[in-house]
Design a protein around this motif. Structure first.
Motif, short mmCIF file in Angstrom:
data_model
loop_
_atom_site.label_atom_id
_atom_site.label_comp_id
_atom_site.label_asym_id
_atom_site.label_seq_id
_atom_site.Cartn_x
_atom_site.Cartn_y
_atom_site.Cartn_z
N ASP A 94 0.82 -1.22 0.00
CA ASP A 94 0.00 0.00 0.00
C ASP A 94 0.86 1.27 0.00
OD1 ASP A 94 0.69 -0.90 2.58
OD2 ASP A 94 -0.97 0.16 3.54
N HIS A 95 2.17 1.12 0.12
CA HIS A 95 3.08 2.27 0.11
C HIS A 95 4.04 2.24 -1.09
CE1 HIS A 95 1.95 3.53 4.25
NE2 HIS A 95 1.54 2.27 4.26
N ASP A 152 3.93 4.23 8.79
CA ASP A 152 3.10 3.29 9.54
C ASP A 152 3.69 2.99 10.92
OD1 ASP A 152 1.28 3.14 7.49
OD2 ASP A 152 1.71 1.07 6.93
N HIS A 176 -2.01 6.11 7.33
CA HIS A 176 -3.44 5.79 7.46
C HIS A 176 -4.08 6.72 8.48
CE1 HIS A 176 -2.63 2.19 5.07
NE2 HIS A 176 -1.52 2.10 5.78
ZN LIG Z 1 0.23 1.03 5.35
#
Ligand SMILES: [Zn+2]
Ligand SMILES: [Zn+2]
Length: 241
Positions: free
Chosen positions: A66-67, A172, A211
């Motif tokens: 997701d990054h 994160d 997030h």
């Molecule tokens: Zn993440």
């Protein structure tokens, strides 16, 4: 794009936030979203009045899909230089992989894992890392972007401190979806807490996260207060996922 400070913009790509920094040397992108996010990202950048072609550097906080998922695509389209911490560089160049990971206790984490993480492939298009950086490196843009090696969520995770403007790009190391909280998964949560406290000892007023929304005031103090309590899960066997 949401402007956070003079140099920093947040772009939400759904699965995760990415960040755009405006510097004298062009634009720096921090993180890239899941694979297939490039067009959505470009549209957001253009809508915010900037030119995607001006992105000269891509900094990856860590290797998770997701990054880092769109980094290879963006690198190819833009010819941008990709920067990552040395401890995640190999897995980025291999196109992802498996590392042991543990689910942080709690109902929210179980749900987030079930609906947003479980089933997402840990493979990403391989990225060639142009620059492997270490703790305390200074990336020369926007008055200096300080690398803070923050292992725990991932061995090569790095948070970034925009020193001139007093903003932490937390990646994160934790999340801020329903208030400040530990991330849903860690390779080593005890190490993750140490990293959080190391970061929280630095001076910054604002923080942005991979997030969730930003913290806009007294962010280092809020991180300290939230994460200084002894980790009640330390020593317990966390669930491998
Ligand atoms: Zn993440
Ligand atoms: Zn992650």
């Amino acid at each position: 794009m949401k402007q956070i400070t003079e140099s920093l913009y947040q772009i939400s790509l759904g699965a995760a936030n990415v960040f755009l920094l405006t510097g004298d040397d062009g634009l720096t992108l921090v993180d890239t979203g899941l694979p297939g996010s490039a067009d959505k990202l470009f549209a957001a950048v253009r809508k915010g009045g900037k030119r995607p072609e001006d992105i000269t550097r891509i900094v990856l906080t860590h290797w998770h899909p997701d990054h880092a998922g769109s980094a290879a695509d963006l690198q190819q389209r833009l010819g941008a230089r990709v920067v990552a911490h040395a401890a995640d560089a190999d897995i980025l160049e291999q196109g992802g992989g498996e590392r042991p990971r543990y689910l942080t206790p709690g109902l929210v984490n179980r749900l987030v894992f079930r609906f947003f993480i479980n089933g997402v492939s840990s493979q990403i298009p391989p990225i060639s890392i142009d620059e492997r950086v270490a703790d305390n490196a200074l990336i020369a843009t926007a008055g200096g972007l300080r690398v803070l090696h923050t292992p725990g969520h991932s061995a090569g995770h790095m948070a970034l401190l925009l020193e001139q403007e007093g903003v932490l790009i937390a990646g994160d190391i934790c999340a801020n979806v329903f208030g400040l909280a530990y991330s849903t998964v860690y390779e080593d949560i005890t190490l993750g807490q140490q990293s959080l406290l190391k970061v929280a000892a630095k001076p910054f007023d604002q923080a942005v996260f991979g997030h969730g929304g930003p913290v806009i005031r007294n962010a280092s103090q809020k991180l300290r207060e939230k994460f200084e309590q002894p980790l009640d899960v330390a020593g317990k066997l966390l669930q491998t996922v």
